[in-house]
Design an enzyme around this catalytic site. Structure first.
Site, PDB file in Angstrom:
ATOM      1  N   GLY A 101       0.846  -1.196   0.000  1.00 30.65           N
ATOM      2  CA  GLY A 101       0.000   0.000   0.000  1.00 30.65           C
ATOM      3  C   GLY A 101       0.877   1.240   0.000  1.00 30.65           C
ATOM      4  N   GLU A 483      -6.367  -3.195 -27.397  1.00 29.45           N
ATOM      5  CA  GLU A 483      -5.880  -4.219 -26.478  1.00 29.45           C
ATOM      6  C   GLU A 483      -4.666  -4.939 -27.073  1.00 29.45           C
ATOM      7  OE1 GLU A 483      -5.847  -4.931 -23.592  1.00 29.45           O
ATOM      8  OE2 GLU A 483      -5.369  -7.045 -23.391  1.00 29.45           O
ATOM      9  N   GLU A 490       3.495  -4.173 -23.565  1.00 29.20           N
ATOM     10  CA  GLU A 490       3.820  -4.468 -22.165  1.00 29.20           C
ATOM     11  C   GLU A 490       4.770  -5.645 -22.027  1.00 29.20           C
ATOM     12  OE1 GLU A 490       0.652  -5.835 -19.495  1.00 29.20           O
ATOM     13  OE2 GLU A 490      -0.494  -6.471 -21.220  1.00 29.20           O
TER      14      GLU A 490
HETATM   15  C1  F6R Z   1      -2.453  -5.658 -18.795  1.00 29.20           C
HETATM   16  C2  F6R Z   1      -3.121  -5.731 -17.513  1.00 29.20           C
HETATM   17  C3  F6R Z   1      -3.506  -4.453 -16.859  1.00 29.20           C
HETATM   18  C4  F6R Z   1      -4.766  -4.660 -16.002  1.00 29.20           C
HETATM   19  C5  F6R Z   1      -5.063  -3.399 -15.179  1.00 29.20           C
HETATM   20  C6  F6R Z   1      -6.319  -3.556 -14.364  1.00 29.20           C
HETATM   21  O1  F6R Z   1      -2.228  -6.937 -19.307  1.00 29.20           O
HETATM   22  O2  F6R Z   1      -3.314  -6.787 -16.964  1.00 29.20           O
HETATM   23  O3  F6R Z   1      -3.676  -3.431 -17.775  1.00 29.20           O
HETATM   24  O4  F6R Z   1      -5.844  -4.968 -16.829  1.00 29.20           O
HETATM   25  O5  F6R Z   1      -3.977  -3.139 -14.329  1.00 29.20           O
HETATM   26  O6  F6R Z   1      -6.216  -4.611 -13.483  1.00 29.20           O
HETATM   27  P1  F6R Z   1      -7.501  -5.289 -12.870  1.00 29.20           P
HETATM   28  O7  F6R Z   1      -8.211  -5.970 -13.994  1.00 29.20           O
HETATM   29  O8  F6R Z   1      -6.980  -6.269 -11.864  1.00 29.20           O
HETATM   30  O9  F6R Z   1      -8.326  -4.204 -12.272  1.00 29.20           O
END
Ligand code: F6R
Length: 610
Positions: A101, A483, A490
């Site tokens: 955090g 996407e 990434e």
């Molecule tokens: C890319 C990826 C991130 C997540 C983003 C949201 O591959 O995984 O862009 O989609 O950090 O994360 P969540 O879905 O856990 O809220």
């Protein structure tokens, strides 16, 4: 983001902590450390870099280290560079602490602690929290009192695991806005950031709530609520098995997870279809309630937000309700206009993303109905939303999201069909046809897309040395392109941009020079001619053009340098097989370039800070 593990039991904690940290690697980290009780007090081993560094130090400097209780941490740097001294655990000889955090008021607290004679070894906010606990512990001699008076002063988010020198065998834990579970097993009990860290030992756990403090011992767990009374906790059972959190013969988790997409779609959608029609089974989202929504906002981050783009196209096309897609970190500070006629859909794999959680809370405050689409059971977003639909994809370990995206968009199609039925926009027969495509045809299309892996690797060979690359598309193909572009950059570190194909000539086409790869996503019959015109525009300026199109499309050979034909579904559903193929292109490019596929640099799986 940071990972926490702790064990108190009858067996040696050291291998358990290391194994737990390895299981949390997927969250992203740049240093690690452990602290365990020994006969001579608390021993700390920590290092910048991979967990293997800790193992090396243990082998060479502490070959006989054994302890039945300890805490461990993987750090994803926020305050201060990745280094040995900034690694957790932090603290003093009296107390050691691990933290996930951000302590926002750490500068003020640091001043106060300096005035009390404390000095600091690290640049971290965590060290400040540890020293504040030390101060309060010195004053009261009581760990619970020390934690309580400390957390009262902390602003920001935290999940804490703490050990105190005079309390061997006990781990103290507290949380606010960062995830933490307490897991229960025959041979001892654990704290952890996430279930995969303990799955080898148990699938039974408590979710620690906001403001609760837990004392974890080898044969007992006591949890106090925010008022200091013993909390009556419900034991939850994770239905993930150990195998689901292991590679199972695949070279990388990402490849395994892409291959799990067909099953993930079936697991997520089948239970929600009754007699061929959508059945969301959400008590607060009756057909009447759905009909009353005037607007939908989809709020999320990264890949989950890109799933929202597909959701927007599906809902607007089928149900004709206006949909906005918003980046959660912008939405929360944009003073959004919402009321009870709004539905806010929050999409999150982890269910813990700080900005998405804040967006959810803000939407609730403003009277909107909130619907969460989440993969991790019991996560904060899942629990706080008015209605929750779980994606049943199983644990996603690779940092790059693949199967979670596929099931998120699958649920978006289901929701769009349900809303369209409620609004009288489609007949039951039409709804059945869509759901047949979703449940029966799309998993087969994904299976067939997976067979194209070698073809995808050939495309990767062609783009592997690119410095810049463009994905272009129109309509839902532009949603896909966004996407696909994120996935590539990434994990392969190639700079890429997604562009609406018709928009290139309004500026960006100046970047197209000889050999710049352009991947054109071309899956929509009604847009194909327009796409071909846009493709010709970039080709004429030297672009190396790769077209991803449907098997049944005829593309003139001169238009493209390479064409990859993919399995066919009705146009609205084409993102499902198209993204599988584009995920595979990103995957192979990352492998060919020698990148760390599952743990790309600087990234974290669960982004619990804003
Ligand atoms: C890319 C990826 C991130 C997540 C983003 C949201 O591959 O995984 O862009 O989609 O950090 O994360 P969540 O879905 O856990 O809220």
């Amino acid at each position: 983001m940071c990972g926490i593990i702790g064990y108190s039991g009858v067996e040696n904690s050291v291998p358990k902590l290391i194994e737990g940290l390895k299981a949390l690697e997927y969250r992203g980290y740049d240093s690690a450390g452990i602290a365990v009780f020994t006969e001579n007090g608390i021993s700390v081993v920590k290092s910048k870099g991979r967990i293997a560094n800790i193992e090396k130090i243990l082998d060479t400097e502490y070959p006989n280290l054994e302890s039945v209780c300890g805490i461990g941490h993987t750090r994803w740097a926020t305050h201060g560079e990745p280094s040995d001294r900034n690694s957790h655990p932090h603290g003093t000889d009296r107390i050691r602490l691990v933290h996930n955090g951000i302590i926002e008021n750490y500068i003020q607290l640091k001043k106060e602690l300096s005035a009390c004679g404390y000095s600091f070894e690290s640049d971290t906010d965590t060290e400040i929290a540890s020293k504040l606990i030390d101060l309060n512990y010195k004053t009261s001699g009581d760990p619970i009192k020390a934690i309580k008076s400390t957390v009262k002063k902390l602003e920001g988010s935290y999940a804490l695991g703490i050990i105190f020198d005079k309390y061997p065998g006990k781990i103290f834990a507290a949380r606010k806005d960062s995830p933490l579970i307490v897991a229960l097993s025959e041979n001892g009990n654990f704290i952890a950031s996430d279930i995969p860290a303990v799955l080898k030992h148990t699938n039974r756990y408590y979710q620690l709530e906001q403001g609760e403090i837990a004392i974890v011992e080898k044969d007992k767990v006591t949890v106090y609520d925010e008022f200091g009374s013993v909390a009556n906790k419900e034991v939850l059972t994770a239905d993930w098995d150990v195998g689901s959190a292991e590679k199972g013969g695949y070279e990388h988790f990402m490849l395994k997870e892409i291959n799990e997409e067909p099953l993930a779609i079936v697991n997520t959608i089948r239970p929600r279809i009754k007699d061929g029609l959508p059945c969301l089974d959400l008590p607060h989202l009756s057909d009447e309630a759905i009909k009353a929504f005037k607007r939908v906002s989809i709020v999320a981050c990264g890949t989950a937000m890109h799933a929202g783009f597909i959701g927007r196209t599906a809902i607007e096309t089928l149900a004709r309700i206006p949909v906005k897609v918003e980046i959660a970190s912008e939405f929360r500070y944009r003073n959004p206009i919402l009321d009870k006629e709004d539905l806010v859909i929050i999409i999150s794999q982890s269910g813990e993303t700080a900005d998405s959680l804040a967006a959810l809370r803000l939407s609730k405050e403003r009277g909107a109905h909130t619907l969460a689409i989440v993969n991790v059971a019991g996560s904060s977003i899942a629990r706080e939303a008015d209605s929750t639909l779980y994606t049943w994809a199983g644990p996603e370990i690779a940092v790059a999201s693949t199967k979670a995206y596929t099931v998120q968009i699958s649920l978006m199609y289901l929701i769009a069909t349900k809303f369209a039925l409620c609004n009288g926009r489609i007949t039951k027969d039409k709804a059945k046809e869509y759901l047949h495509t979703l449940l029966t045809l799309s998993p087969v299309a994904v299976e067939n897309a997976l067979v194209l892996s070698a073809e995808c690797a050939k495309i990767s060979e062609k783009i592997k040395n690119a410095e810049h690359l463009f994905y272009i598309g129109r309509g839902i193909d532009y949603d896909i392109a966004q996407e696909a572009s994120l996935k590539l950059k990434e994990i392969s570190y190639i700079h890429s941009e997604a562009y609406a194909a018709g928009e290139m000539k309004h500026g960006t086409i100046s970047l197209i020079t000889d050999g710049v790869p352009v991947i054109a996503v071309c899956t929509q019959d009604h847009l194909v001619e327009k796409m071909i015109s846009n493709i010709k525009e970039v080709k004429a300026r030297g672009a190396f053009v790769l077209i991803i199109c449907k098997e049944n499309m005829q593309i003139d050979k001169e238009v493209a340098d390479e064409v990859l034909k993919i399995p066919v579904l009705s146009d609205l559903f084409m993102p499902i097989p198209a993204m599988t193929v584009l995920q595979l292109v990103a995957y192979h490019t990352s492998v060919i370039r020698g990148c760390d596929v599952d743990k790309p640099r600087n990234l974290a799986k669960s982004v619990t800070v804003e």
